[in-house]
Design an enzyme around this catalytic site. Structure first.
Site, mmCIF file in Angstrom:
data_model
loop_
_atom_site.group_PDB
_atom_site.id
_atom_site.type_symbol
_atom_site.label_atom_id
_atom_site.label_comp_id
_atom_site.label_asym_id
_atom_site.label_seq_id
_atom_site.Cartn_x
_atom_site.Cartn_y
_atom_site.Cartn_z
ATOM 1 N N GLY A 10 0.846 -1.185 0.000
ATOM 2 C CA GLY A 10 0.000 0.000 0.000
ATOM 3 C C GLY A 10 0.880 1.232 0.000
ATOM 4 N N PRO A 11 0.274 2.424 -0.092
ATOM 5 C CA PRO A 11 1.065 3.658 -0.092
ATOM 6 C C PRO A 11 1.615 3.954 1.300
ATOM 7 C CG PRO A 11 -1.254 4.192 -0.034
ATOM 8 C CD PRO A 11 -1.163 2.694 -0.182
ATOM 9 N N MET A 12 2.443 4.971 1.382
ATOM 10 C CA MET A 12 2.946 5.401 2.681
ATOM 11 C C MET A 12 1.764 5.736 3.598
ATOM 12 S SD MET A 12 6.061 7.899 1.538
ATOM 13 C CE MET A 12 4.863 9.077 0.994
ATOM 14 N N ASP A 13 1.977 5.595 4.875
ATOM 15 C CA ASP A 13 0.994 5.946 5.908
ATOM 16 C C ASP A 13 -0.172 4.965 6.044
ATOM 17 O OD1 ASP A 13 2.371 8.200 6.726
ATOM 18 O OD2 ASP A 13 1.172 9.580 5.545
ATOM 19 N N GLY A 15 -0.005 1.903 7.279
ATOM 20 C CA GLY A 15 0.143 1.012 8.418
ATOM 21 C C GLY A 15 0.922 -0.266 8.167
ATOM 22 N N LYS A 16 1.743 -0.305 7.123
ATOM 23 C CA LYS A 16 2.499 -1.530 6.815
ATOM 24 C C LYS A 16 3.428 -1.926 7.950
ATOM 25 C CE LYS A 16 4.150 0.248 3.038
ATOM 26 N NZ LYS A 16 3.470 1.553 3.116
ATOM 27 N N ASP A 84 10.106 -6.091 6.494
ATOM 28 C CA ASP A 84 9.611 -4.735 6.269
ATOM 29 C C ASP A 84 10.442 -4.063 5.178
ATOM 30 O OD1 ASP A 84 7.668 -2.793 6.957
ATOM 31 O OD2 ASP A 84 9.161 -1.671 8.101
ATOM 32 N N GLU A 85 9.845 -3.102 4.511
ATOM 33 C CA GLU A 85 10.497 -2.366 3.413
ATOM 34 C C GLU A 85 11.033 -3.326 2.356
ATOM 35 O OE1 GLU A 85 9.842 0.627 3.402
ATOM 36 O OE2 GLU A 85 9.877 1.435 5.442
ATOM 37 N N ALA A 86 10.290 -4.397 2.100
ATOM 38 C CA ALA A 86 10.715 -5.421 1.137
ATOM 39 C C ALA A 86 10.835 -4.869 -0.280
ATOM 40 C CB ALA A 86 9.755 -6.603 1.165
#
Length: 197
Positions: A10-13, A15-16, A84-86
């Site tokens: 999803g986009p930034m913000d 909740g990933k 995270d940040e894959a």
């Protein structure tokens, strides 16, 4: 139940990273052994941080890190990976994640952006879409300044949306300086480069 590769995007913000830390917590509470991995966290440290204040230590995924070897070197068997940040991993590392699922029975939960500031897929995200057993667009609502759904990540330098440059430049969403930052926009305002009304 067999292991799986799941990609949350999803986009930034949206909740990933928050979901990544929650999933790690839930799995660990059930006695599962896991590793938390990240690449280029906004903090500049080997950790997963969220905009709501949660944080956890993580293994930094450098481009030359072999993820299969990382898991094999652990003192006890690993049940799952939180990645995270894959979107910033290499394509070879995404292949390694698939190998860990298929050959070692490790559950992999990858989290990341789908597209960059040019609205083009990150190579690692593209490969995750191709290989993942499941993909989930996160449903936490992210809004453009106009109130429409925020879908695209604009890179802002000196108050202007930029369309050229290195694909990966770490920044956050705070617009308190002339440095690089990012703003989630709807398609209309992303394409028009309009940051406010």
């Amino acid at each position: 139940m067999s292991a799986s590769l799941t990609f949350f995007w999803g986009p930034m913000d949206c909740g990933k990273s928050t979901l990544a830390l929650q999933m790690d917590h839930n799995h660990a509470r059930q006695g599962r052994r896991g590793l938390v991995l990240t690449r280029l966290d906004r903090s500049g440290q080997p950790q997963v941080t969220t905009r709501i204040g949660l944080a956890a230590k993580a293994v930094e995924v450098w481009p030359d890190l072999d993820l299969v070897e990382l898991v094999r070197r652990q003192p006890a068997p690993i049940d799952y990976l939180i990645c995270d940040e894959a979107c910033f991993y290499t394509v070879a590392q995404i292949e390694q994640l698939a190998d860990l699922v298929d050959e070692s029975g490790v559950d992999v939960y990858a989290f990341g952006l789908a597209s960059d500031f040019r609205s083009e897929l990150f190579p690692a995200s593209k490969r995750l879409f191709e290989l993942a057993d499941r993909t989930h667009r996160l449903q936490v609502e992210v809004l453009c300044w106009c109130g429409r759904p925020g879908r695209l990540n604009a890179r802002v330098v000196g108050g202007t949306v930029v369309r050229e440059g290195e694909q990966i430049v770490v920044g956050d969403t705070a617009a308190d300086s002339d440095d690089v930052h990012y703003q989630v926009l709807c398609r209309r305002h992303y394409r028009g480069g309009q940051l406010h009304g």
